[in-house]
Design a protein around this motif. Structure first.
Motif, PDB file in Angstrom:
ATOM      1  N   THR A  16     -51.925   4.008  14.602  1.00 34.47           N
ATOM      2  CA  THR A  16     -50.905   3.898  15.757  1.00 34.47           C
ATOM      3  C   THR A  16     -51.128   2.683  16.542  1.00 34.47           C
ATOM      4  OG1 THR A  16     -50.593   6.272  15.651  1.00 34.47           O
ATOM      5  CG2 THR A  16     -49.484   5.031  17.265  1.00 34.47           C
ATOM      6  N   LEU A  17     -52.218   2.399  17.169  1.00 30.80           N
ATOM      7  CA  LEU A  17     -52.579   1.213  17.840  1.00 30.80           C
ATOM      8  C   LEU A  17     -52.491   0.059  17.026  1.00 30.80           C
ATOM      9  CD1 LEU A  17     -55.633   2.509  20.040  1.00 30.80           C
ATOM     10  CD2 LEU A  17     -53.449   2.080  20.764  1.00 30.80           C
ATOM     11  N   ALA A  52     -58.370   8.759  15.455  1.00 30.14           N
ATOM     12  CA  ALA A  52     -57.129   9.097  14.976  1.00 30.14           C
ATOM     13  C   ALA A  52     -55.860   8.460  15.719  1.00 30.14           C
ATOM     14  CB  ALA A  52     -56.633  10.585  15.387  1.00 30.14           C
ATOM     15  N   TRP A  53     -56.036   7.428  16.636  1.00 31.52           N
ATOM     16  CA  TRP A  53     -55.182   6.851  17.135  1.00 31.52           C
ATOM     17  C   TRP A  53     -55.222   5.305  16.572  1.00 31.52           C
ATOM     18  CZ3 TRP A  53     -55.443   7.267  23.302  1.00 31.52           C
ATOM     19  CH2 TRP A  53     -55.043   8.690  23.558  1.00 31.52           C
ATOM     20  N   TYR A  54     -56.247   4.927  15.890  1.00 33.77           N
ATOM     21  CA  TYR A  54     -56.449   3.544  15.257  1.00 33.77           C
ATOM     22  C   TYR A  54     -55.187   3.176  14.643  1.00 33.77           C
ATOM     23  CZ  TYR A  54     -61.358   3.797  16.460  1.00 33.77           C
ATOM     24  OH  TYR A  54     -62.619   4.015  17.198  1.00 33.77           O
ATOM     25  N   ILE A  91     -61.832   5.271  22.514  1.00 31.84           N
ATOM     26  CA  ILE A  91     -60.549   5.762  21.986  1.00 31.84           C
ATOM     27  C   ILE A  91     -60.590   6.479  20.555  1.00 31.84           C
ATOM     28  CG2 ILE A  91     -58.330   4.631  20.795  1.00 31.84           C
ATOM     29  CD1 ILE A  91     -59.150   2.139  22.449  1.00 31.84           C
TER      30      ILE A  91
END
Length: 78
Positions: free
Chosen positions: A19-20, A15-17, A12
């Motif tokens: 948001t997740l 940068a998505w951490y 993953i």
């Protein structure tokens, strides 16, 4: 001699951490609230053990992954 090893990479994007973590924690808290409302408003004789276990387990999974991604987003690599 062993061949060169590839570095371990996250499946993953980093940068998505954040948001997740927000979405997983929000879903987990909504499910937890749903669980507590169900427990408070349903009489003891009409409660369903399977509904309680499923709701609790799913909320726990979402809160666990949300906490994990929150730690990863803040730089604590576990």
């Amino acid at each position: 001699m062993a061949p060169e090893a590839k570095p371990i990479a996250s499946p993953i994007p980093v940068a998505w951490y954040p948001t997740l973590s927000v979405f997983a924690l929000a879903i987990g808290l909504v499910l937890t609230a749903s669980f507590f409302i169900y427990e408070a408003t349903t009489s003891r004789k009409s409660r369903s053990l399977t509904k309680e276990l499923i709701t609790g387990a799913v909320a726990s999974v979402f809160l666990g992954f949300g906490s994990l991604f929150l730690l990863l987003a803040s730089g604590v690599y576990v």
